[in-house]
Design a protein around this motif. Sequence first.
Motif, PDB file in Angstrom:
ATOM      1  N   GLY A   1       0.813  -1.210   0.000  1.00  0.00           N
ATOM      2  CA  GLY A   1       0.000   0.000   0.000  1.00  0.00           C
ATOM      3  C   GLY A   1       0.844   1.257   0.000  1.00  0.00           C
ATOM      4  N   GLY A   2       1.899   1.288   0.812  1.00  0.00           N
ATOM      5  CA  GLY A   2       2.786   2.448   0.813  1.00  0.00           C
ATOM      6  C   GLY A   2       3.466   2.644  -0.526  1.00  0.00           C
ATOM      7  N   GLY A   3       3.825   1.538  -1.172  1.00  0.00           N
ATOM      8  CA  GLY A   3       4.428   1.657  -2.494  1.00  0.00           C
ATOM      9  C   GLY A   3       3.492   2.315  -3.489  1.00  0.00           C
ATOM     10  N   GLY A   4       2.207   1.948  -3.437  1.00  0.00           N
ATOM     11  CA  GLY A   4       1.240   2.572  -4.339  1.00  0.00           C
ATOM     12  C   GLY A   4       1.077   4.052  -4.071  1.00  0.00           C
ATOM     13  N   VAL A   5       1.046   4.445  -2.792  1.00  0.00           N
ATOM     14  CA  VAL A   5       0.867   5.859  -2.435  1.00  0.00           C
ATOM     15  C   VAL A   5       2.073   6.692  -2.868  1.00  0.00           C
ATOM     16  CG1 VAL A   5       0.671   7.461  -0.499  1.00  0.00           C
ATOM     17  CG2 VAL A   5      -0.697   5.368  -0.527  1.00  0.00           C
ATOM     18  N   PHE A   6       3.272   6.247  -2.519  1.00  0.00           N
ATOM     19  CA  PHE A   6       4.464   7.039  -2.834  1.00  0.00           C
ATOM     20  C   PHE A   6       4.804   6.979  -4.328  1.00  0.00           C
ATOM     21  CE2 PHE A   6       5.132   6.307   1.752  1.00  0.00           C
ATOM     22  CZ  PHE A   6       5.269   7.629   2.152  1.00  0.00           C
ATOM     23  N   ALA A   7       4.430   5.921  -5.003  1.00  0.00           N
ATOM     24  CA  ALA A   7       4.626   5.889  -6.455  1.00  0.00           C
ATOM     25  C   ALA A   7       3.789   6.970  -7.122  1.00  0.00           C
ATOM     26  CB  ALA A   7       4.260   4.514  -7.004  1.00  0.00           C
ATOM     27  N   ARG A   8       2.600   7.204  -6.595  1.00  0.00           N
ATOM     28  CA  ARG A   8       1.726   8.229  -7.169  1.00  0.00           C
ATOM     29  C   ARG A   8       2.196   9.636  -6.802  1.00  0.00           C
ATOM     30  NH1 ARG A   8      -3.587   8.147  -9.027  1.00  0.00           N
ATOM     31  NH2 ARG A   8      -3.986  10.209  -9.962  1.00  0.00           N
ATOM     32  N   ILE A   9       2.551   9.858  -5.552  1.00  0.00           N
ATOM     33  CA  ILE A   9       2.924  11.199  -5.104  1.00  0.00           C
ATOM     34  C   ILE A   9       4.303  11.597  -5.626  1.00  0.00           C
ATOM     35  CG2 ILE A   9       3.397  12.636  -3.080  1.00  0.00           C
ATOM     36  CD1 ILE A   9       1.396  10.961  -1.528  1.00  0.00           C
ATOM     37  N   GLN A  10       5.271  10.678  -5.517  1.00  0.00           N
ATOM     38  CA  GLN A  10       6.648  10.993  -5.873  1.00  0.00           C
ATOM     39  C   GLN A  10       6.983  10.693  -7.332  1.00  0.00           C
ATOM     40  OE1 GLN A  10       7.796  12.873  -2.761  1.00  0.00           O
ATOM     41  NE2 GLN A  10       9.543  12.118  -3.903  1.00  0.00           N
TER      42      GLN A  10
ATOM     43  N   ALA B   1       4.736  14.672   4.882  1.00  0.00           N
ATOM     44  CA  ALA B   1       3.720  14.538   5.923  1.00  0.00           C
ATOM     45  C   ALA B   1       3.249  13.098   6.073  1.00  0.00           C
ATOM     46  CB  ALA B   1       2.536  15.450   5.623  1.00  0.00           C
ATOM     47  N   ILE B   2       3.178  12.379   4.958  1.00  0.00           N
ATOM     48  CA  ILE B   2       2.683  11.000   4.998  1.00  0.00           C
ATOM     49  C   ILE B   2       3.746  10.049   5.535  1.00  0.00           C
ATOM     50  CG2 ILE B   2       1.909   9.060   3.566  1.00  0.00           C
ATOM     51  CD1 ILE B   2       0.502  11.050   1.780  1.00  0.00           C
ATOM     52  N   VAL B   3       5.014  10.301   5.208  1.00  0.00           N
ATOM     53  CA  VAL B   3       6.061   9.339   5.561  1.00  0.00           C
ATOM     54  C   VAL B   3       6.255   9.237   7.068  1.00  0.00           C
ATOM     55  CG1 VAL B   3       8.061  10.893   5.550  1.00  0.00           C
ATOM     56  CG2 VAL B   3       8.337   8.508   4.843  1.00  0.00           C
ATOM     57  N   LEU B   4       5.934  10.289   7.825  1.00  0.00           N
ATOM     58  CA  LEU B   4       6.137  10.246   9.275  1.00  0.00           C
ATOM     59  C   LEU B   4       5.246   9.209   9.951  1.00  0.00           C
ATOM     60  CD1 LEU B   4       6.556  14.065  10.023  1.00  0.00           C
ATOM     61  CD2 LEU B   4       8.336  12.335   9.733  1.00  0.00           C
ATOM     62  N   PRO B   5       3.908   9.276   9.801  1.00  0.00           N
ATOM     63  CA  PRO B   5       3.084   8.209  10.404  1.00  0.00           C
ATOM     64  C   PRO B   5       3.279   6.865   9.723  1.00  0.00           C
ATOM     65  CG  PRO B   5       1.716   9.682   9.098  1.00  0.00           C
ATOM     66  CD  PRO B   5       3.070  10.312   9.173  1.00  0.00           C
ATOM     67  N   TYR B   6       3.565   6.886   8.403  1.00  0.00           N
ATOM     68  CA  TYR B   6       3.778   5.616   7.689  1.00  0.00           C
ATOM     69  C   TYR B   6       4.988   4.878   8.265  1.00  0.00           C
ATOM     70  CZ  TYR B   6       4.844   2.294   3.999  1.00  0.00           C
ATOM     71  OH  TYR B   6       5.118   1.140   3.307  1.00  0.00           O
ATOM     72  N   ALA B   7       6.091   5.594   8.466  1.00  0.00           N
ATOM     73  CA  ALA B   7       7.298   4.964   8.995  1.00  0.00           C
ATOM     74  C   ALA B   7       7.070   4.487  10.426  1.00  0.00           C
ATOM     75  CB  ALA B   7       8.469   5.935   8.943  1.00  0.00           C
ATOM     76  N   LEU B   8       6.366   5.286  11.241  1.00  0.00           N
ATOM     77  CA  LEU B   8       6.140   4.915  12.640  1.00  0.00           C
ATOM     78  C   LEU B   8       5.337   3.622  12.737  1.00  0.00           C
ATOM     79  CD1 LEU B   8       6.319   5.526  15.649  1.00  0.00           C
ATOM     80  CD2 LEU B   8       4.264   6.942  15.423  1.00  0.00           C
ATOM     81  N   VAL B   9       4.228   3.547  12.006  1.00  0.00           N
ATOM     82  CA  VAL B   9       3.398   2.331  12.045  1.00  0.00           C
ATOM     83  C   VAL B   9       4.158   1.149  11.457  1.00  0.00           C
ATOM     84  CG1 VAL B   9       1.258   1.270  11.241  1.00  0.00           C
ATOM     85  CG2 VAL B   9       1.264   3.662  11.959  1.00  0.00           C
ATOM     86  N   GLY B  10       4.884   1.374  10.366  1.00  0.00           N
ATOM     87  CA  GLY B  10       5.654   0.293   9.754  1.00  0.00           C
ATOM     88  C   GLY B  10       6.726  -0.253  10.673  1.00  0.00           C
ATOM     89  N   ILE B  11       7.416   0.629  11.404  1.00  0.00           N
ATOM     90  CA  ILE B  11       8.449   0.192  12.343  1.00  0.00           C
ATOM     91  C   ILE B  11       7.831  -0.623  13.470  1.00  0.00           C
ATOM     92  CG2 ILE B  11      10.120   1.006  14.050  1.00  0.00           C
ATOM     93  CD1 ILE B  11      10.684   3.358  12.139  1.00  0.00           C
TER      94      ILE B  11
ATOM     95  N   PRO C   1      11.732  11.958   0.268  1.00  0.00           N
ATOM     96  CA  PRO C   1      10.561  12.772  -0.072  1.00  0.00           C
ATOM     97  C   PRO C   1      10.985  14.146  -0.602  1.00  0.00           C
ATOM     98  CG  PRO C   1      10.341  11.825   2.127  1.00  0.00           C
ATOM     99  CD  PRO C   1      11.743  11.587   1.686  1.00  0.00           C
ATOM    100  N   THR C   2      10.329  14.561  -1.660  1.00  0.00           N
ATOM    101  CA  THR C   2      10.624  15.867  -2.261  1.00  0.00           C
ATOM    102  C   THR C   2       9.426  16.804  -2.208  1.00  0.00           C
ATOM    103  OG1 THR C   2      10.020  14.984  -4.446  1.00  0.00           O
ATOM    104  CG2 THR C   2      12.348  14.892  -3.808  1.00  0.00           C
TER     105      THR C   2
END
Length: 525
Positions: free
Chosen positions: A175-184, A216-226, A209-210
């Motif tokens: 799911g994260g791959g789909g989100v960041f593929a679209r945004i980045q 903004a998304i990577v912060l909660p994404y990384a926390l939950v993933g960790i 992230p650029t």
Amino acid sequence: MASSFPLMAGALGPVSNLFSIVALTEPWIAELNNGVFDHFHPDNVWTLALNAVSLVFGVLANASLLANFTGRVRYNLSQAISIGSFYFASILLLAIIGAKYRAYLSMIEHGLDVEFSQGYWSAVITVVLYFLCGLVLTLNEIGHLRGYYPASFILTSSQRSLMLQILCITVWLAGGGGVFARIQAYTYGDAIYYCDVTILTIGLGDLHPTRDLSRAIVLPYALVGILILGLVVANFRSLVISSSHEMQLLSRVDQLRVRNLKRQDSEKPDRTNEESFNLMRKIHHSSKKRDMWTVLAVSVVLFSIFWLMGALVFSRLEGWTYFNGIYFCSLALLTVGYGDFVPTKPGTKSFFVLWSLIAVPLMTILISSMCDTIIASAVYVTTKLGDLTLKNISSASTSDLSRVVLRKMTSDFESRGRYQPPSNLSGMTRTLNTNDDIDSDNKELDRELMLINAIQGVLIDLHVNRNKKYSYEEWNMLAQTLDTQIDWLGSDSPIRFPVDEPALLLRLYWNSLKAHLRNRRRWES
């Protein structure tokens, strides 16, 4: 060993589906311009169709396996579906890989500057994982047909939790791959690689992230993933260490017990009970110590092979020296992430995702084994040195403090009048607290008071020191109280295997007390 194969297939299945999604969403051949990526060469319709069918069968195999784990599908039917689907999905992808390889060679012959993308290399990894899942399930089925295993997968709660956690981390990556593929505007393979280095806290820095939205998304994404990854690693470590040596430890203890029992009959038949007890304790200690060092040795060997082989693959794919490959793997495992060496080629990135997801749990098991052996020995030495150098400074241990607190709370509670023992036990309680002589004229009452006193001590041990190992004198008091003889090296020895001794003594004392009270009631009636 083969009994754990279904668990292995259940763990690798979702990961193989993740790579299969990358193979489906990303074209397999990329055209270059002066060695730099220019655009993808579109896949044929039949290639996409077969790729999608392969993914469907891969998901079906995993769904059938999970349904078998939960008992929702009959064992034989589920095994047939899972094994057949894994093999069929791998064969379909293998056929596409062969066709694409021929197309790649044809493009090279026509002078085109092309390379395989992460989609192609993800397909290669998927084929290997699908075939491996099918193979281990086949071996397990052979064991079932020969009568070695029952027609069911009996999983513990920890194993079920591990399966769910692996599924969650895989879905989180996809799911994260789909989100960041679209945004980045990444390719889906690059997005999966980015999510992988983020959750593993490696942070190589080649992708970052650029945009404000992605930051903004990577912060909660990384926390939950960790957090999810931490659960997976902790559960994996617990299962591997406990399941790998628990049965071996019990078997080794019993083998040494039988060997010493035979030696006693032939060499030392006059061994005392206390010597037999101390020998059994020595067997437990030596077996546990040997087992911990064996786990450490196996962990070091497996980790070293994985580390050195990974360095070899990275150095070959990226054109690095072997030393630089070792350097890169070391920094990745230590999550240092300097960024001076990073995967740049599609095949390297795909392999890195798989390698890192397996390397982190192995690293955790190695560190845990070191804590149980080397670090524990260092702590023991420093503690002894501290006792020698600071021997004039005394302090109560945690167990002593807990006992004092527990005794103080009990006395305060009783003094407030909220607890009044029955009249026939008041004298017993006073007798136990003041250590007065017990009336020797009443043998039954004497025996019951001894049992109550013993139960009181064991209850404190259960609360304060659950792992306590009782001395020979304490076990001998139990034997005298129960009016029995214990063969400490025999097959019915209470310390034949490592057990929860406070719980065992509490049960023995409690059953004896109940029997005495029952007999006295019958006698009085």
